[in-house]
Design an enzyme around this catalytic site. Structure first.
Site, PDB file in Angstrom:
ATOM      1  N   SER A 124       0.916  -1.073  -0.060  1.00 24.01           N
ATOM      2  CA  SER A 124       0.148   0.009  -0.068  1.00 24.01           C
ATOM      3  C   SER A 124       0.870   1.492  -0.020  1.00 24.01           C
ATOM      4  O   SER A 124       1.993   1.226   0.572  1.00 24.01           O
ATOM      5  CB  SER A 124      -0.739  -0.057   1.343  1.00 24.01           C
ATOM      6  OG  SER A 124      -1.512   1.370   1.364  1.00 24.01           O
ATOM      7  N   TYR A 149      -2.024  -1.204  10.865  1.00 19.58           N
ATOM      8  CA  TYR A 149      -2.046  -2.036   9.636  1.00 19.58           C
ATOM      9  C   TYR A 149      -1.223  -1.214   8.617  1.00 19.58           C
ATOM     10  O   TYR A 149      -0.465  -2.235   7.886  1.00 19.58           O
ATOM     11  CB  TYR A 149      -3.583  -1.118   8.799  1.00 19.58           C
ATOM     12  CG  TYR A 149      -3.572  -1.441   7.669  1.00 19.58           C
ATOM     13  CD1 TYR A 149      -3.917  -2.590   6.916  1.00 19.58           C
ATOM     14  CD2 TYR A 149      -3.267  -0.377   6.551  1.00 19.58           C
ATOM     15  CE1 TYR A 149      -4.071  -2.830   5.700  1.00 19.58           C
ATOM     16  CE2 TYR A 149      -3.390  -0.578   5.155  1.00 19.58           C
ATOM     17  CZ  TYR A 149      -3.844  -1.774   4.673  1.00 19.58           C
ATOM     18  OH  TYR A 149      -3.923  -2.100   3.301  1.00 19.58           O
ATOM     19  N   LYS A 153       1.811  -3.811   6.526  1.00 16.91           N
ATOM     20  CA  LYS A 153       2.457  -3.845   5.263  1.00 16.91           C
ATOM     21  C   LYS A 153       3.811  -3.329   4.988  1.00 16.91           C
ATOM     22  O   LYS A 153       4.552  -4.217   4.321  1.00 16.91           O
ATOM     23  CB  LYS A 153       1.446  -2.605   4.408  1.00 16.91           C
ATOM     24  CG  LYS A 153       0.319  -3.051   4.329  1.00 16.91           C
ATOM     25  CD  LYS A 153      -0.212  -4.262   3.322  1.00 16.91           C
ATOM     26  CE  LYS A 153      -1.530  -4.824   3.383  1.00 16.91           C
ATOM     27  NZ  LYS A 153      -1.653  -6.164   2.667  1.00 16.91           N
TER      28      LYS A 153
HETATM   29  P1  NAD Z   1     -10.927  -7.535   1.080  1.00 18.30           P
HETATM   30  O1  NAD Z   1     -11.101  -7.307   2.573  1.00 18.30           O
HETATM   31  O2  NAD Z   1     -12.137  -7.061   0.151  1.00 18.30           O
HETATM   32  O3  NAD Z   1     -10.257  -8.734   0.775  1.00 18.30           O
HETATM   33  C1  NAD Z   1      -9.263  -9.395   1.454  1.00 18.30           C
HETATM   34  C2  NAD Z   1      -9.739 -10.922   1.513  1.00 18.30           C
HETATM   35  O4  NAD Z   1      -8.952 -11.709   2.144  1.00 18.30           O
HETATM   36  C3  NAD Z   1     -11.119 -11.215   2.027  1.00 18.30           C
HETATM   37  O5  NAD Z   1     -11.903 -11.917   1.076  1.00 18.30           O
HETATM   38  C4  NAD Z   1     -10.815 -11.998   3.336  1.00 18.30           C
HETATM   39  O6  NAD Z   1     -11.931 -12.890   3.627  1.00 18.30           O
HETATM   40  C5  NAD Z   1      -9.734 -12.636   2.790  1.00 18.30           C
HETATM   41  N1  NAD Z   1      -8.700 -12.856   4.251  1.00 18.30           N
HETATM   42  C6  NAD Z   1      -8.388 -12.230   5.026  1.00 18.30           C
HETATM   43  N2  NAD Z   1      -7.695 -12.811   5.964  1.00 18.30           N
HETATM   44  C7  NAD Z   1      -7.574 -13.990   5.376  1.00 18.30           C
HETATM   45  C8  NAD Z   1      -6.552 -15.259   5.685  1.00 18.30           C
HETATM   46  N3  NAD Z   1      -5.831 -15.287   6.936  1.00 18.30           N
HETATM   47  N4  NAD Z   1      -6.720 -16.253   5.108  1.00 18.30           N
HETATM   48  C9  NAD Z   1      -7.458 -16.354   4.044  1.00 18.30           C
HETATM   49  N5  NAD Z   1      -8.256 -15.234   3.484  1.00 18.30           N
HETATM   50  C10 NAD Z   1      -8.254 -14.207   4.313  1.00 18.30           C
HETATM   51  O7  NAD Z   1      -9.701  -6.309   0.956  1.00 18.30           O
HETATM   52  P2  NAD Z   1      -9.150  -5.561  -0.568  1.00 18.30           P
HETATM   53  O8  NAD Z   1      -9.423  -4.087  -0.611  1.00 18.30           O
HETATM   54  O9  NAD Z   1      -9.837  -6.738  -1.545  1.00 18.30           O
HETATM   55  O10 NAD Z   1      -7.744  -5.843  -0.286  1.00 18.30           O
HETATM   56  C11 NAD Z   1      -6.852  -6.875  -0.723  1.00 18.30           C
HETATM   57  C12 NAD Z   1      -5.551  -6.586  -0.513  1.00 18.30           C
HETATM   58  O11 NAD Z   1      -5.112  -5.334  -0.940  1.00 18.30           O
HETATM   59  C13 NAD Z   1      -5.125  -6.598   1.273  1.00 18.30           C
HETATM   60  O12 NAD Z   1      -4.108  -7.187   1.549  1.00 18.30           O
HETATM   61  C14 NAD Z   1      -5.272  -4.961   1.508  1.00 18.30           C
HETATM   62  O13 NAD Z   1      -4.417  -4.577   2.566  1.00 18.30           O
HETATM   63  C15 NAD Z   1      -4.333  -4.621   0.246  1.00 18.30           C
HETATM   64  N6  NAD Z   1      -4.629  -3.142   0.005  1.00 18.30           N
HETATM   65  C16 NAD Z   1      -6.018  -2.681  -0.191  1.00 18.30           C
HETATM   66  C17 NAD Z   1      -6.303  -1.323  -0.362  1.00 18.30           C
HETATM   67  C18 NAD Z   1      -7.704  -0.697  -0.416  1.00 18.30           C
HETATM   68  O14 NAD Z   1      -7.987   0.184  -0.456  1.00 18.30           O
HETATM   69  N7  NAD Z   1      -8.707  -1.695  -0.790  1.00 18.30           N
HETATM   70  C19 NAD Z   1      -5.209  -0.317  -0.509  1.00 18.30           C
HETATM   71  C20 NAD Z   1      -3.946  -0.898  -0.452  1.00 18.30           C
HETATM   72  C21 NAD Z   1      -3.693  -2.234  -0.121  1.00 18.30           C
HETATM   73  C1  UD1 Z   2      -6.942   4.932   3.972  1.00 15.40           C
HETATM   74  C2  UD1 Z   2      -5.852   4.462   4.814  1.00 15.40           C
HETATM   75  C3  UD1 Z   2      -4.719   3.791   4.398  1.00 15.40           C
HETATM   76  C4  UD1 Z   2      -5.109   2.973   3.304  1.00 15.40           C
HETATM   77  C5  UD1 Z   2      -6.363   3.323   2.183  1.00 15.40           C
HETATM   78  C6  UD1 Z   2      -6.661   2.337   1.263  1.00 15.40           C
HETATM   79  C7  UD1 Z   2      -6.172   5.948   6.829  1.00 15.40           C
HETATM   80  C8  UD1 Z   2      -5.631   6.842   7.412  1.00 15.40           C
HETATM   81  N1  UD1 Z   2      -5.394   5.616   5.706  1.00 15.40           N
HETATM   82  O1  UD1 Z   2      -6.102   5.858   3.140  1.00 15.40           O
HETATM   83  O2  UD1 Z   2      -3.724   3.211   5.248  1.00 15.40           O
HETATM   84  O3  UD1 Z   2      -4.061   1.953   2.654  1.00 15.40           O
HETATM   85  O4  UD1 Z   2      -7.044   3.874   3.129  1.00 15.40           O
HETATM   86  O5  UD1 Z   2      -7.616   1.482   2.072  1.00 15.40           O
HETATM   87  O6  UD1 Z   2      -7.236   5.570   7.057  1.00 15.40           O
HETATM   88  N2  UD1 Z   2     -12.572  11.151   3.747  1.00 15.40           N
HETATM   89  C9  UD1 Z   2     -13.412  11.991   4.171  1.00 15.40           C
HETATM   90  N3  UD1 Z   2     -14.619  11.453   4.980  1.00 15.40           N
HETATM   91  C10 UD1 Z   2     -14.674  10.022   5.063  1.00 15.40           C
HETATM   92  C11 UD1 Z   2     -13.902   9.093   4.412  1.00 15.40           C
HETATM   93  C12 UD1 Z   2     -12.800   9.776   3.961  1.00 15.40           C
HETATM   94  O7  UD1 Z   2     -13.379  13.166   4.194  1.00 15.40           O
HETATM   95  O8  UD1 Z   2     -15.678   9.616   5.525  1.00 15.40           O
HETATM   96  C13 UD1 Z   2     -11.332  12.000   3.209  1.00 15.40           C
HETATM   97  C14 UD1 Z   2      -9.967  11.384   3.891  1.00 15.40           C
HETATM   98  O9  UD1 Z   2      -9.764  12.541   4.823  1.00 15.40           O
HETATM   99  C15 UD1 Z   2      -9.014  11.452   2.773  1.00 15.40           C
HETATM  100  C16 UD1 Z   2      -9.797  11.154   1.491  1.00 15.40           C
HETATM  101  O10 UD1 Z   2     -11.160  11.115   1.821  1.00 15.40           O
HETATM  102  O11 UD1 Z   2      -8.638  12.717   2.491  1.00 15.40           O
HETATM  103  C17 UD1 Z   2      -9.706   9.590   1.197  1.00 15.40           C
HETATM  104  O12 UD1 Z   2      -9.678   8.557   2.343  1.00 15.40           O
HETATM  105  P1  UD1 Z   2      -9.723   7.122   2.628  1.00 15.40           P
HETATM  106  O13 UD1 Z   2     -10.793   6.728   1.471  1.00 15.40           O
HETATM  107  O14 UD1 Z   2      -9.958   6.528   3.988  1.00 15.40           O
HETATM  108  O15 UD1 Z   2      -8.232   6.552   2.077  1.00 15.40           O
HETATM  109  P2  UD1 Z   2      -6.682   7.233   2.695  1.00 15.40           P
HETATM  110  O16 UD1 Z   2      -7.054   8.010   3.790  1.00 15.40           O
HETATM  111  O17 UD1 Z   2      -5.919   7.686   1.422  1.00 15.40           O
END
Ligand code: NAD
Ligand code: UD1
Length: 336
Positions: A124, A149, A153
């Site tokens: 991330s 979190y 990562k």
């Molecule tokens: P998500 O929660 O929708 O998907 C994660 C999946 O992993 C889920 O289906 C959950 O059931 C499964 N899971 C969790 N722990 C497990 C375990 N121990 N064994 C087997 N399955 C397990 O999340 P996502 O948004 O699809 O994110 C996927 C990956 O990307 C994550 O590692 C997350 O940290 C990373 N990531 C997500 C974002 C985001 O904003 N969505 C941003 C940066 C990184």
């Molecule tokens: C968040 C996480 C980051 C994670 C990323 C993707 C935090 C501090 N960081 O990032 O670790 O990798 O999500 O999952 O939570 N906002 C509002 N109102 C809301 C929600 C968000 O104003 O209800 C604003 C936030 O202040 C920010 C932007 O929207 O400026 C995006 O927020 P968000 O979607 O939560 O993502 P990040 O903060 O970038």
């Protein structure tokens, strides 16, 4: 090519599996369903006419993973499985380190046992902390994370980097996602957060569909053009394609490969609200609230390294991100 996809039932994993099947790759999904639903498998099948092989199980269970590896000729792994809610990670750090760090270590051990040497890991942009300058390049400082979190990562990145030093014939790819949003354009798959959404886009979508009264905008006094936070939102379909590009290029070459997956463009909270309003035809009620602790003012990716090495560039606009999110949310108001 058979690819083990951990967390393949989740938001990003499910979209990636659809794109993989359409690209002729064969995902084998492992997921414990702690944050996803079995219905996802039906949606993948409806879109692709293929029902992927699915194992319900936990990546921290090596005996289980050994069995999965022994039953298929797996060439690569994409490791999405993990917990991702920042606030929850502050309340439950042990659970987060166990799932995200220990889960990754057990998976790497099972891969070593099976002789599978190629992994793509979901990292991330949070590993960059508060960036000193934008756009953020891959060699910017990392590690100044502000919550468990983010640290989980960063720790996994360190573990994989040390492991690569000891096993230089492996291909280890760390993909640092910026802000994934959007949904499959069919409207049949999308993000389905449990409880109150932490992230901006699903929150706006739930306001639009009437599940929430109004959005809290966290701060309008940042040093940004309109005072609200600026992020690099990337369509989940572009992100999915980025994984396939990584698998097909650096995933076939030994090395420790690190890439940003973003668009290179920043959008403010208010810009996202307005775009969503236009895409959905709905008024998005909001109020300005204090800043959220731990938030940064702005961040967006430098995308040139991914473009050059992976031959991949995000192409979908903010309009497509908001329109596809609305299509999914309006067709599935309560999620799956
Ligand atoms: P998500 O929660 O929708 O998907 C994660 C999946 O992993 C889920 O289906 C959950 O059931 C499964 N899971 C969790 N722990 C497990 C375990 N121990 N064994 C087997 N399955 C397990 O999340 P996502 O948004 O699809 O994110 C996927 C990956 O990307 C994550 O590692 C997350 O940290 C990373 N990531 C997500 C974002 C985001 O904003 N969505 C941003 C940066 C990184
Ligand atoms: C968040 C996480 C980051 C994670 C990323 C993707 C935090 C501090 N960081 O990032 O670790 O990798 O999500 O999952 O939570 N906002 C509002 N109102 C809301 C929600 C968000 O104003 O209800 C604003 C936030 O202040 C920010 C932007 O929207 O400026 C995006 O927020 P968000 O979607 O939560 O993502 P990040 O903060 O970038």
């Amino acid at each position: 090519m058979k690819v083990l996809v951990t967390g393949g039932m989740g938001y990003i994993g499910s979209h990636t599996c659809v794109q993989m099947l359409q690209a002729g790759l064969e995902p084998i999904i492992v997921d414990n369903l702690c944050n996803s639903k079995l219905a996802v498998l039906d949606r993948i099948e409806a879109l692709t006419k293929v029902r992927p092989i699915f194992y319900q199980g936990d990546v921290r269970d090596q005996a289980f993973l050994d069995k999965v590896f022994s039953e298929h000729d797996i060439q690569s792994v994409i490791h999405f499985a993990g917990l991702k809610a920042v606030g929850e990670s502050v309340a439950k750090p042990l659970e987060y380190y166990d799932n995200n760090v220990n889960g990754s270590l057990v998976l790497a051990r099972a891969m070593r046992t099976a002789g599978v040497k190629s992994i793509v890991f979901s990292s991330s942009a949070t590993v960059y902390g508060d960036p000193t300058s934008v756009p953020i390049t891959e060699d910017s400082p990392v590690g100044a994370t502000t919550n468990p979190y983010g640290r989980s990562k960063y720790i996994v990145e360190c573990c994989f980097s040390d492991f690569y030093d000891s096993q230089p014939d492996w291909s280890i790819t760390l993909l640092r996602y910026f802000n994934p949003v959007g949904a499959h354009p069919s409207g049949s798959m999308g993000e389905d957060p449990q409880g109150t959404p932490n992230n901006l886009m699903p929150f706006i979508a739930q306001v639009a569909v009437g599940r929430r009264d109004k959005l809290s905008v966290f701060g309008d006094d940042y040093p940004t053009p309109d005072g609200t936070g600026v992020r690099d939102y990337i369509h989940v379909m572009d992100l999915a394609d980025g994984h396939i590009a990584a698998l097909n290029t650096v995933g076939q070459k030994s090395g420790l490969h690190i890439y940003n997956l973003g668009t290179g463009n920043g959008s403010s909270v208010i810009e996202m609200v307005n775009a969503f309003s236009e895409a959905s035809g709905k008024e998005i009620a909001y109020e300005i609230c204090p800043r959220r602790p731990g938030d940064i003012a702005e961040c967006w990716a430098s995308t040139s390294k991914a473009e050059q090495d992976l031959g991949w560039k995000a192409s979908r606009s903010i309009m497509e991100m908001t329109a596809d999110t609305w299509n999914w949310q309006s067709k599935n108001p309560q999620g799956y």
